[in-house]
Design an enzyme around this catalytic site. Structure first.
Site, PDB file in Angstrom:
ATOM      1  N   ASP A   1       0.580 -11.756  30.771  1.00 58.29           N
ATOM      2  CA  ASP A   1      -0.706 -12.429  30.990  1.00 58.29           C
ATOM      3  C   ASP A   1      -0.463 -13.924  30.776  1.00 58.29           C
ATOM      4  OD1 ASP A   1      -3.562 -12.772  31.282  1.00 58.29           O
ATOM      5  OD2 ASP A   1      -3.688 -12.997  29.111  1.00 58.29           O
ATOM      6  N   SER A   2      -1.512 -14.713  31.003  1.00 62.73           N
ATOM      7  CA  SER A   2      -1.375 -16.161  30.808  1.00 62.73           C
ATOM      8  C   SER A   2      -1.382 -16.550  29.330  1.00 62.73           C
ATOM      9  CB  SER A   2      -2.528 -16.871  31.513  1.00 62.73           C
ATOM     10  OG  SER A   2      -3.747 -16.483  30.916  1.00 62.73           O
TER      11      SER A   2
ATOM     12  N   GLU B   1      -8.407 -19.213  23.824  1.00 59.93           N
ATOM     13  CA  GLU B   1      -7.029 -19.499  23.390  1.00 59.93           C
ATOM     14  C   GLU B   1      -7.023 -20.523  22.251  1.00 59.93           C
ATOM     15  OE1 GLU B   1      -3.710 -18.733  24.712  1.00 59.93           O
ATOM     16  OE2 GLU B   1      -4.658 -17.055  25.748  1.00 59.93           O
TER      17      GLU B   1
ATOM     18  N   HIS C   1      -8.980 -11.578  28.585  1.00 57.43           N
ATOM     19  CA  HIS C   1      -9.286 -12.362  27.377  1.00 57.43           C
ATOM     20  C   HIS C   1     -10.652 -11.977  26.785  1.00 57.43           C
ATOM     21  CE1 HIS C   1      -6.025 -15.045  28.571  1.00 57.43           C
ATOM     22  NE2 HIS C   1      -6.171 -15.698  27.431  1.00 57.43           N
TER      23      HIS C   1
HETATM   24  N1  DGL Z   1      -6.476 -12.811  31.104  1.00 56.22           N
HETATM   25  C1  DGL Z   1      -6.528 -13.427  32.414  1.00 56.22           C
HETATM   26  C2  DGL Z   1      -7.376 -12.559  33.341  1.00 56.22           C
HETATM   27  O1  DGL Z   1      -7.530 -11.381  33.085  1.00 56.22           O
HETATM   28  C3  DGL Z   1      -6.951 -14.853  32.240  1.00 56.22           C
HETATM   29  C4  DGL Z   1      -6.643 -15.726  33.384  1.00 56.22           C
HETATM   30  C5  DGL Z   1      -6.531 -17.177  33.022  1.00 56.22           C
HETATM   31  O2  DGL Z   1      -5.543 -17.545  32.400  1.00 56.22           O
HETATM   32  O3  DGL Z   1      -7.415 -17.938  33.442  1.00 56.22           O
HETATM   33  O4  DGL Z   1      -7.862 -12.992  34.353  1.00 56.22           O
END
Ligand code: DGL
Length: 285
Positions: free
Chosen positions: A23-24, A164, A198
């Protein structure tokens, strides 16, 4: 080439290999937790691509490039399966990843289907990133399941970054969330889809701000999907009594590592899982 059909036969994947999850940033850890509940004997490697967070503001092309870099890392490791624990990356890249890598790849998508099935008012709300909501994948999902229901979307600009930055104390996040939830009140929304991995981290806040709504988190469904893929390809790691979780971040600074550590230790309070947090090799960043 259909990777899911040829995975284990072509690559001779080993059940002892770990499962890659990415993930990010922190969000995919909510998925990882759900995976671990259903598959407690598996080893996991989690990549937090926090140097490029948030994905939601990036172009589909950029997200595909990052997803390829991470998949290259995973396949070199090697892994036996991958979970794209990000709705935005799934929407932008999962199709291309499946065409290019010969291992089972599980994506995530907003839980529009279950929300449409359980709504009483016939009005549901979807919280997600702009990238997810403007994707063709999301449009298809909505067209398929949302025909008899009114679906209200909110592209939550800035929410991922706020989560975050603030985890685990969400004061600014709460103010921002309020702005995105307010329209749902007038729209008689009774079910809210957490369309970004998130958002389960702020599920409690959502319930504080909107009493008596049902929130839809797809973590458990993703875990069941992964479990069935592992079974299908005879890749389940049975009898592993000391599972590990290795976390790599594209920017593994002290602040981020402490947040990951806190989040995972809260989840694994009573578990024997060993957790290690390190920097993702520069080559993949
Ligand atoms: N957890 C990511 C999602 O499900 C977040 C994406 C982001 O970094 O903007 O979309």
């Amino acid at each position: 080439m259909n990777s899911q059909k040829t995975a284990s036969s072509t690559l001779k994947l080993d059940p002892k290999w770990p499962i890659g999850v990415f993930d990010s940033g922190l969000g995919g850890l909510t998925v990882l937790t759900a995976l671990q509940k259903v598959l407690p004997e598996e080893n996991f490697v989690y990549v937090a691509d926090n140097k490029y967070c948030p994905y939601g503001n990036r172009s589909a092309n950029e997200i595909r490039q990052r997803s390829h870099a991470i998949l290259k890392f995973f396949t070199a490791y090697p892994m036996k399966a991958v979970v794209v624990a990000c709705n935005t990356a799934t929407a932008a890249a999962v199709k291309e990843l499946r065409e290019n890598y010969n291992i089972p790849i599980i994506g995530v998508e907003p839980g529009v289907k279950p929300a449409c099935e359980i709504t009483q008012t016939g009005q549901i709300g979807v919280l997600a990133t702009a990238g997810t909501l403007k994707s063709e994948k999301y449009e298809n999902l909505r067209n398929l399941h949302g025909k008899d229901v009114e679906v209200f979307e909110q592209a939550c600009e800035g929410l991922v970054l706020a989560i975050e930055n603030e985890y685990p104390n969400f004061s600014e996040t709460k103010n921002l969330l309020k702005v995105y939830l307010d329209p749902f009140k007038n729209q008689r929304v009774d079910t809210i889809v957490l369309g970004c991995t998130h958002y389960p981290l702020i599920e409690e806040l959502i319930h504080q701000l909107m009493h008596s709504v049902v929130t839809i988190n797809t973590g458990a469904a993703i875990a069941r999907q992964l479990e069935s893929q592992l079974k299908k390809y005879h890749l389940s790691h049975i009898g592993n009594f000391s599972p590990t979780v290795n976390v790599l971040a594209s920017r593994a600074d002290k602040v981020f590592s402490e947040k990951v550590d806190r989040l995972l230790h809260e989840n694994y309070k009573n578990s024997k899982t060993q957790i290690n947090i390190i920097q993702l090799p520069e080559h993949y960043c």
